[in-house]
Design an enzyme around this catalytic site. Structure first.
Site, PDB file in Angstrom:
ATOM      1  N   HIS A 191      -6.664  -9.931   4.867  1.00 14.32           N
ATOM      2  CA  HIS A 191      -5.663  -8.939   5.255  1.00 14.32           C
ATOM      3  C   HIS A 191      -4.380  -9.656   5.649  1.00 14.32           C
ATOM      4  O   HIS A 191      -4.410 -10.778   6.143  1.00 14.32           O
ATOM      5  CB  HIS A 191      -6.191  -8.092   6.407  1.00 14.32           C
ATOM      6  CG  HIS A 191      -5.372  -6.889   6.709  1.00 14.32           C
ATOM      7  ND1 HIS A 191      -4.905  -6.051   5.717  1.00 14.32           N
ATOM      8  CD2 HIS A 191      -4.919  -6.375   7.874  1.00 14.32           C
ATOM      9  CE1 HIS A 191      -4.219  -5.077   6.268  1.00 14.32           C
ATOM     10  NE2 HIS A 191      -4.205  -5.247   7.564  1.00 14.32           N
ATOM     11  N   CYS A 204      -7.253  -2.074   2.525  1.00 18.32           N
ATOM     12  CA  CYS A 204      -7.164  -3.528   2.339  1.00 18.32           C
ATOM     13  C   CYS A 204      -8.148  -4.359   3.158  1.00 18.32           C
ATOM     14  O   CYS A 204      -8.942  -5.122   2.613  1.00 18.32           O
ATOM     15  CB  CYS A 204      -5.740  -3.992   2.643  1.00 18.32           C
ATOM     16  SG  CYS A 204      -4.475  -3.262   1.597  1.00 18.32           S
TER      17      CYS A 204
END
Length: 501
Positions: free
Chosen positions: A151, A97
Site C-alpha cells: 500500500h 488496494c
C-alpha cells in the site's frame, strides 16, 4: 577471475594452482559434453535460476486488448500476452488496494493476515510473516521494489522485504498532478488532467525510468533479482500526458451498458462512490452529468494506455539487455473497477467488475506462448507459483496453490474456486471496526455472496447470480427454488470459509 580470487583467498599458492587446474579441466569436459549433445540446458545439472519481474497496476480491470476489449489501446501488454498465459478468470481477495496487495504479498487471505481496510499494516497482526519479496531476498536474490507495491503510505512500505529499501518510492496526492492549480496542498483536486508532454512529468514515467536503470545495473552486476514494479495508474485522479487522451479522440463513450443495480440486490452490497465524490469537479451527491461520465471513461482508458506504454518501456529494456530469456514476468492488477455500471463507480464491492483482475504470467521455456485459460484462479496463487518455479520453499503455510499445472497445460483439469470479501459500512475501510462482512465465492457460471453480521455471526443477506452468459450480475436469484441446489452448495462453501476465519 572470481573463482580464481576465491581459491587464492582460501588456499595457499600451490594448492590454488592444483585446484584451479582441476576446475579448468572439469569446465572443458562439461563444455564438450554440452556441445556434443550429451547435456542440455534443460538437464538438472544446468538448472536455471530465474529472475522475476513482478509488475502490478493500480485499479486496472481487464480493460485490455488481450482480454477482448476492442476499445483499449494496449499494444505492449497485448504483446506480453502473446508470450504468456492469460488468466481470463483471476480474482483478487478484496477489491481495494491495501488488503489485495497484503494478500498477494503474504500469501494469506484478508482474515488470515488481519488486513481488511486501508489503515492496518499486516506486520501489526502477523509481525514475523515472510513476504513474497522477502522470501526471494532470504534465498539470495536481490529484492527491490519500485513504485507502489505494498500500500502506498510510508508506514506500509515494509523495508524488511527489500534488499535495498531506498529504491521504494512513495508519491503524495500532490505528485499525481502537473498543473499548479491542482497541486495546492495534499488533497484531491480535479478528477482528471491531461496536459503534460513527457511521460515522466507524472509518477509512472519516473517509476518506469527507475525500473529501466535497475535492469541495467542488474545486467552489469549479474545478480539474480526479484524486482517488483508498481504503477499508480489507472487509479484516480486520471492524470497522464495529453497524447494518451488524444489516443481516444474518435472513441464513443456515450453508451454505457448495465447502468442499474442488479434486480433484487440488497442495499448493503452498494456504496455512494465516496472515493470519486471527493474530487473537486464531481457532485457530492446525485447523478454525474452524462458529459462528465464520458470524460471519466476516456480518462480511465487513457491512463490504461499510459501504463501500457510504461510497461512496454520496461519490457523493451529487458529484451534489449538480453535478460528476457531468463526472467519470469508476472503482470497483474490489484483489483477491478466500476465505471458507472450497476450504479457504482470505483471499487469496494463483491461484484465481478471489482474482483476480476488481469493476470499474465510468462515463464521462459515453460508457458505455451499466447495461450489463455478459463480456469478460476486467485491472486494469492501468485506467491506459491513463483516459489515453485524458482525452487524456493515457503516459510509459512500459504493459502493459495501453485498455478504451474496451468502454465504447463492451460486446459488441464482444474477444480478452482475464488473467494473475495468486503466490509461494511463503507467507512470501515478507513475508520476500521466493520459491523458486517460480505463473503463471495466464484465458481464456473455462478457468484454467491453472503453478508454476515460480525457481532452475531448470522447471515443477514444473500445474493446469487447466474454468470453463464456474461461477466456482470443482473438479477439476484437467492431464494428462488429453481436454484436451491446450487445456492445450498455455494452457501456451504462460504460458511466453511467463514468458519475458518
Amino acid at each position: 577471475m572470481i573463482i580464481s580470487a576465491l581459491f587464492k583467498e582460501r588456499f595457499n599458492h600451490s594448492d590454488c594452482f592444483i585446484l584451479w587446474g582441476i576446475v579448468r579441466r572439469f569446465s572443458v569436459i562439461i563444455y564438450c559434453m554440452f556441445h556434443a549433445g550429451l547435456l542440455s540446458a534443460q538437464d538438472d545439472f544446468f538448472e536455471r535460476k530465474y529472475n522475476v519481474l513482478f509488475i502490478v497496476a493500480d485499479d486496472m480491470r481487464p480493460t485490455l486488448g488481450c482480454y477482448g476489449d476492442e476499445r483499449a489501446i494496449t499494444p505492449y501488454i497485448d504483446n506480453l500476452a502473446r508470450r504468456s498465459i492469460v488468466f481470463k478468470n483471476a480474482y483478487c481477495q478484496q477489491a481495494v488496494c491495501n488488503p489485495s496487495r497484503a494478500s498477494v504479498l503474504t500469501g494469506l487471505r484478508p482474515d488470515e493476515n488481519g488486513v481488511t481496510d486501508l489503515v492496518t499494516h499486516f506486520r501489526q497482526k502477523i509481525p514475523d510473516v515472510v513476504t513474497l519479496p522477502q522470501a526471494f531476498k532470504n534465498a539470495g536474490y536481490t529484492s527491490i521494489g519500485i513504485g507502489k507495491v505494498f500500500h502506498g503510505s510510508k508506514r506500509t512500505l515494509d523495508s524488511v522485504s527489500w534488499s535495498v529499501p531506498s529504491l521504494v518510492q512513495s508519491f503524495t496526492k500532490q505528485d499525481e498532478y502537473y498543473l499548479p492549480e491542482n497541486r495546492k496542498g495534499n488533497a484531491k483536486a480535479a478528477s482528471y488532467e491531461f496536459v503534460a508532454e513527457q511521460d515522466d512529468d507524472y509518477p509512472d514515467g519516473k517509476i518506469a525510468n527507475a525500473a529501466i536503470t535497475a535492469l541495467q545495473q542488474f545486467r552489469e552486476s549479474g545478480e539474480s533479482f526479484f524486482m517488483a514494479v508498481g504503477f499508480n495508474k489507472p487509479h484516480l485522479p486520471f492524470c497522464a500526458p495529453r497524447k494518451y487522451w488524444n489516443m481516444y479522440e474518435g472513441s464513443d463513450f456515450s453508451k454505457m451498458s448495465h447502468k442499474f443495480k442488479p434486480l433484487g440486490a440488497p442495499d448493503i452490497a452498494f456504496h455512494q462512490w465516496q472515493e470519486l465524490r471527493g474530487y473537486s469537479d464531481i457532485p457530492k451527491d446525485g447523478a454525474i452529468p452524462s458529459q462528465k461520465e464520458q470524460e471519466l471513461w476516456r480518462g480511465y482508458y487513457a491512463c490504461v494506455s499510459y501504463v501500457d506504454t510504461q510497461i512496454g518501456r520496461v519490457l523493451s529494456e529487458l529484451e534489449r539487455l538480453d535478460m528476457s530469456e531468463n526472467t519470469i514476468i508476472v503482470f497483474w492488477g490489484d483489483h477491478g473497477y466500476h465505471l458507472g455500471e450497476q450504479g457504482l463507480w470505483c471499487k469496494s464491492t463483491n461484484y465481478e467488475l471489482d474482483t476480476r483482475i488481469p493476470l499474465l504470467i510468462s515463464v521462459p521455456d515453460i508457458t505455451d506462448k499466447g495461450s489463455h485459460t478459463s480456469a478460476i484462479v486467485e491472486a494469492l496463487d501468485i506467491y506459491p507459483t513463483l516459489l515453485e518455479l524458482c525452487g524456493l520453499k515457503s516459510h509459512h503455510r500459504l493459502s493459495g496453490k501453485s498455478l504451474t499445472p496451468l502454465l504447463e497445460n492451460p486446459n488441464c483439469r482444474w477444480e478452482g474456486v475464488a473467494f473475495s470479501q468486503f466490509c461494511r459500512p463503507y467507512e470501515a475501510i478507513t475508520k476500521q471496526h466493520p459491523t458486517h462482512m460480505g463473503y463471495t465465492v466464484r465458481i464456473p457460471g455462478w457468484r454467491y455472496v453472503a453478508w454476515y453480521d460480525l457481532n452475531t455471526g448470522s447471515v443477514v443477506n444473500t445474493e446469487l447470480y447466474n454468470l453463464k452468459k456474461g461477466n456482470i450480475e443482473l438479477h439476484n436469484l437467492s431464494g428462488d427454488k429453481r436454484y436451491k441446489k446450487v445456492e445450498q452448495k455455494l452457501h456451504s462453501l462460504i460458511d466453511a470459509y467463514y468458519s475458518k476465519r
